[in-house]
Design a protein around this motif. Sequence first.
Motif, PDB file in Angstrom:
ATOM      1  N   LEU A 130       0.818  -1.209   0.000  1.00 23.91           N
ATOM      2  CA  LEU A 130       0.000   0.000   0.000  1.00 23.91           C
ATOM      3  C   LEU A 130       0.856   1.266   0.000  1.00 23.91           C
ATOM      4  CD1 LEU A 130      -2.605  -1.091   2.706  1.00 23.91           C
ATOM      5  CD2 LEU A 130      -2.846  -1.244   0.214  1.00 23.91           C
ATOM      6  N   SER A 131       0.329   2.318  -0.618  1.00 31.18           N
ATOM      7  CA  SER A 131       1.043   3.599  -0.656  1.00 31.18           C
ATOM      8  C   SER A 131       1.223   4.176   0.744  1.00 31.18           C
ATOM      9  CB  SER A 131       0.285   4.598  -1.539  1.00 31.18           C
ATOM     10  OG  SER A 131      -1.034   4.791  -1.052  1.00 31.18           O
ATOM     11  N   LEU A 132       0.349   3.819   1.672  1.00 26.87           N
ATOM     12  CA  LEU A 132       0.483   4.270   3.060  1.00 26.87           C
ATOM     13  C   LEU A 132       1.747   3.743   3.726  1.00 26.87           C
ATOM     14  CD1 LEU A 132      -3.184   3.658   4.295  1.00 26.87           C
ATOM     15  CD2 LEU A 132      -2.127   5.874   3.832  1.00 26.87           C
ATOM     16  N   PHE A 133       2.247   2.630   3.224  1.00 26.10           N
ATOM     17  CA  PHE A 133       3.401   1.979   3.841  1.00 26.10           C
ATOM     18  C   PHE A 133       4.491   1.658   2.825  1.00 26.10           C
ATOM     19  CE2 PHE A 133      -0.267   0.948   6.559  1.00 26.10           C
ATOM     20  CZ  PHE A 133       0.179   1.484   7.764  1.00 26.10           C
ATOM     21  N   GLY A 134       4.733   2.600   1.933  1.00 27.08           N
ATOM     22  CA  GLY A 134       5.864   2.470   1.020  1.00 27.08           C
ATOM     23  C   GLY A 134       5.590   1.802  -0.308  1.00 27.08           C
ATOM     24  N   GLY A 135       4.361   1.320  -0.525  1.00 26.59           N
ATOM     25  CA  GLY A 135       4.028   0.673  -1.787  1.00 26.59           C
ATOM     26  C   GLY A 135       3.362   1.635  -2.750  1.00 26.59           C
ATOM     27  N   THR A 136       2.551   1.102  -3.639  1.00 27.45           N
ATOM     28  CA  THR A 136       1.893   1.937  -4.652  1.00 27.45           C
ATOM     29  C   THR A 136       0.378   1.756  -4.685  1.00 27.45           C
ATOM     30  OG1 THR A 136       2.226   0.222  -6.342  1.00 27.45           O
ATOM     31  CG2 THR A 136       3.948   1.907  -6.120  1.00 27.45           C
ATOM     32  N   ALA A 137      -0.151   0.730  -4.046  1.00 25.52           N
ATOM     33  CA  ALA A 137      -1.588   0.423  -4.123  1.00 25.52           C
ATOM     34  C   ALA A 137      -2.392   1.327  -3.190  1.00 25.52           C
ATOM     35  CB  ALA A 137      -1.832  -1.043  -3.761  1.00 25.52           C
ATOM     36  N   ASP A 138      -3.658   1.524  -3.542  1.00 25.86           N
ATOM     37  CA  ASP A 138      -4.563   2.334  -2.737  1.00 25.86           C
ATOM     38  C   ASP A 138      -5.196   1.490  -1.631  1.00 25.86           C
ATOM     39  OD1 ASP A 138      -4.125   4.561  -4.352  1.00 25.86           O
ATOM     40  OD2 ASP A 138      -5.723   3.975  -5.744  1.00 25.86           O
ATOM     41  N   TYR A 139      -5.309   2.091  -0.464  1.00 27.86           N
ATOM     42  CA  TYR A 139      -5.929   1.412   0.667  1.00 27.86           C
ATOM     43  C   TYR A 139      -7.442   1.633   0.658  1.00 27.86           C
ATOM     44  CZ  TYR A 139      -7.428   0.543   5.470  1.00 27.86           C
ATOM     45  OH  TYR A 139      -8.090   0.086   6.582  1.00 27.86           O
ATOM     46  N   PHE A 140      -8.190   0.612   1.035  1.00 31.13           N
ATOM     47  CA  PHE A 140      -9.624   0.764   1.258  1.00 31.13           C
ATOM     48  C   PHE A 140     -10.061  -0.205   2.336  1.00 31.13           C
ATOM     49  CE2 PHE A 140      -9.130  -2.575  -1.792  1.00 31.13           C
ATOM     50  CZ  PHE A 140     -10.202  -3.433  -1.660  1.00 31.13           C
ATOM     51  N   ARG A 141     -11.069   0.200   3.071  1.00 30.78           N
ATOM     52  CA  ARG A 141     -11.542  -0.596   4.200  1.00 30.78           C
ATOM     53  C   ARG A 141     -12.558  -1.646   3.748  1.00 30.78           C
ATOM     54  NH1 ARG A 141     -10.085   1.973   9.064  1.00 30.78           N
ATOM     55  NH2 ARG A 141      -9.296   4.099   8.763  1.00 30.78           N
ATOM     56  N   PHE A 142     -12.875  -2.551   4.649  1.00 34.95           N
ATOM     57  CA  PHE A 142     -13.896  -3.553   4.365  1.00 34.95           C
ATOM     58  C   PHE A 142     -15.210  -2.867   3.989  1.00 34.95           C
ATOM     59  CE2 PHE A 142     -11.322  -6.284   7.350  1.00 34.95           C
ATOM     60  CZ  PHE A 142     -10.915  -7.185   6.373  1.00 34.95           C
ATOM     61  N   PHE A 143     -15.833  -3.349   2.927  1.00 34.23           N
ATOM     62  CA  PHE A 143     -17.122  -2.883   2.413  1.00 34.23           C
ATOM     63  C   PHE A 143     -17.034  -1.547   1.664  1.00 34.23           C
ATOM     64  CE2 PHE A 143     -18.187  -5.273   6.386  1.00 34.23           C
ATOM     65  CZ  PHE A 143     -18.621  -6.423   5.743  1.00 34.23           C
ATOM     66  N   ASP A 144     -15.843  -0.961   1.540  1.00 28.62           N
ATOM     67  CA  ASP A 144     -15.680   0.208   0.683  1.00 28.62           C
ATOM     68  C   ASP A 144     -15.646  -0.238  -0.775  1.00 28.62           C
ATOM     69  OD1 ASP A 144     -15.589   1.984   2.740  1.00 28.62           O
ATOM     70  OD2 ASP A 144     -13.399   2.190   2.763  1.00 28.62           O
ATOM     71  N   ALA A 145     -15.913   0.712  -1.677  1.00 30.62           N
ATOM     72  CA  ALA A 145     -15.764   0.415  -3.108  1.00 30.62           C
ATOM     73  C   ALA A 145     -14.293   0.161  -3.414  1.00 30.62           C
ATOM     74  CB  ALA A 145     -16.283   1.588  -3.930  1.00 30.62           C
ATOM     75  N   VAL A 146     -14.048  -0.786  -4.294  1.00 30.37           N
ATOM     76  CA  VAL A 146     -12.671  -1.114  -4.666  1.00 30.37           C
ATOM     77  C   VAL A 146     -12.090   0.034  -5.491  1.00 30.37           C
ATOM     78  CG1 VAL A 146     -11.175  -2.746  -5.871  1.00 30.37           C
ATOM     79  CG2 VAL A 146     -13.201  -3.574  -4.650  1.00 30.37           C
ATOM     80  N   PRO A 147     -10.936   0.582  -5.110  1.00 25.81           N
ATOM     81  CA  PRO A 147     -10.348   1.703  -5.852  1.00 25.81           C
ATOM     82  C   PRO A 147      -9.777   1.256  -7.196  1.00 25.81           C
ATOM     83  CG  PRO A 147      -8.868   0.983  -4.119  1.00 25.81           C
ATOM     84  CD  PRO A 147     -10.141   0.216  -3.930  1.00 25.81           C
ATOM     85  N   LEU A 148      -9.347   2.231  -7.980  1.00 26.22           N
ATOM     86  CA  LEU A 148      -8.797   1.919  -9.300  1.00 26.22           C
ATOM     87  C   LEU A 148      -7.491   1.137  -9.209  1.00 26.22           C
ATOM     88  CD1 LEU A 148      -9.479   5.289 -11.193  1.00 26.22           C
ATOM     89  CD2 LEU A 148     -10.725   3.119 -11.380  1.00 26.22           C
ATOM     90  N   ASN A 149      -6.740   1.377  -8.150  1.00 29.10           N
ATOM     91  CA  ASN A 149      -5.460   0.692  -8.002  1.00 29.10           C
ATOM     92  C   ASN A 149      -5.410  -0.034  -6.655  1.00 29.10           C
ATOM     93  OD1 ASN A 149      -2.775  -0.140  -8.253  1.00 29.10           O
ATOM     94  ND2 ASN A 149      -1.990   1.779  -7.377  1.00 29.10           N
ATOM     95  N   PRO A 150      -6.115  -1.169  -6.534  1.00 33.16           N
ATOM     96  CA  PRO A 150      -6.154  -1.879  -5.258  1.00 33.16           C
ATOM     97  C   PRO A 150      -4.920  -2.730  -4.986  1.00 33.16           C
ATOM     98  CG  PRO A 150      -7.444  -3.072  -6.848  1.00 33.16           C
ATOM     99  CD  PRO A 150      -6.946  -1.829  -7.554  1.00 33.16           C
ATOM    100  N   GLY A 151      -4.059  -2.878  -6.003  1.00 27.84           N
ATOM    101  CA  GLY A 151      -2.914  -3.767  -5.855  1.00 27.84           C
ATOM    102  C   GLY A 151      -3.262  -5.194  -6.239  1.00 27.84           C
ATOM    103  N   SER A 152      -2.413  -6.095  -5.838  1.00 28.72           N
ATOM    104  CA  SER A 152      -2.597  -7.497  -6.242  1.00 28.72           C
ATOM    105  C   SER A 152      -3.665  -8.217  -5.431  1.00 28.72           C
ATOM    106  CB  SER A 152      -1.270  -8.250  -6.113  1.00 28.72           C
ATOM    107  OG  SER A 152      -0.806  -8.232  -4.776  1.00 28.72           O
ATOM    108  N   GLY A 153      -4.045  -7.647  -4.283  1.00 28.76           N
ATOM    109  CA  GLY A 153      -5.103  -8.263  -3.476  1.00 28.76           C
ATOM    110  C   GLY A 153      -4.650  -9.560  -2.819  1.00 28.76           C
TER     111      GLY A 153
END
Length: 234
Positions: A130-153
């Motif tokens: 995640l971008s919050l911790f040095g990566g590039t993917a967008d963070y989202f919480r449980f039941f939020d809409a999946v962002p455009l860049n969720p990462g590999s999941g």
Amino acid sequence: MLQSGARLFDHAPHILRELWWLAGALALIFLLARYTPLDHALTGFFYDPATRQFPLRDAAFWAVIMHTGLKYLSVAAWFALLVYWLALRGHRSRQPLRRAIGFTLIVALLAAFAVSSLRALSAHSCPWELSLFGGTADYFRFFDAVPLNPGSGRCAPSGHAASGFVWFTAWIALRGVDRSKARFALVFSLSLGVLTGLTQLARGAHFLSHVLLTAWLCFAVAWVCHRAWARCNG
């Protein structure tokens, strides 16, 4: 059949109460993940913002001993239990114990499979991605809409923590057969689950909610299977 139905009716209040506890525990996990900073706070404790990395991610103790080693400890425990199950085959007086062990061997695999299957369907990525911790993917919480860049999941629930929590199955199966062995199984499951969960938190591989979700799922699978097993053998 009427007698079986009567027994099921007699146990209905107890079953409903346990279902409420299971539902409440699951709701609490989601509430903690969605509405508290606990996930980020615990993960941030192991994150170095200066280097934008998790320093313990590839450290030998955490990556080899605590990650790989504990996983193989759980695998070794499963095979040791299989050998014990085979050794009890000719002991008529130990058949209740043997049946409980056989149940454990099968349902522990089912619990691990359930965790793995749910994880494969998950769009949530690991903290280190995640971008919050040095990566590039967008963070989202449980039941939020999946962002455009969720990462590999494929990161929730925690697969590694299942190495410990699948042994809830042994505790549930042994409670009515051998209380001392059941207590040992519970301590073993909780200890190994906490250690494997902490390992992945320290390495930046999972949030606390991922680990708690694994614990809940393993317990729920074991509970449902044991209820069904008791119903068929009641």
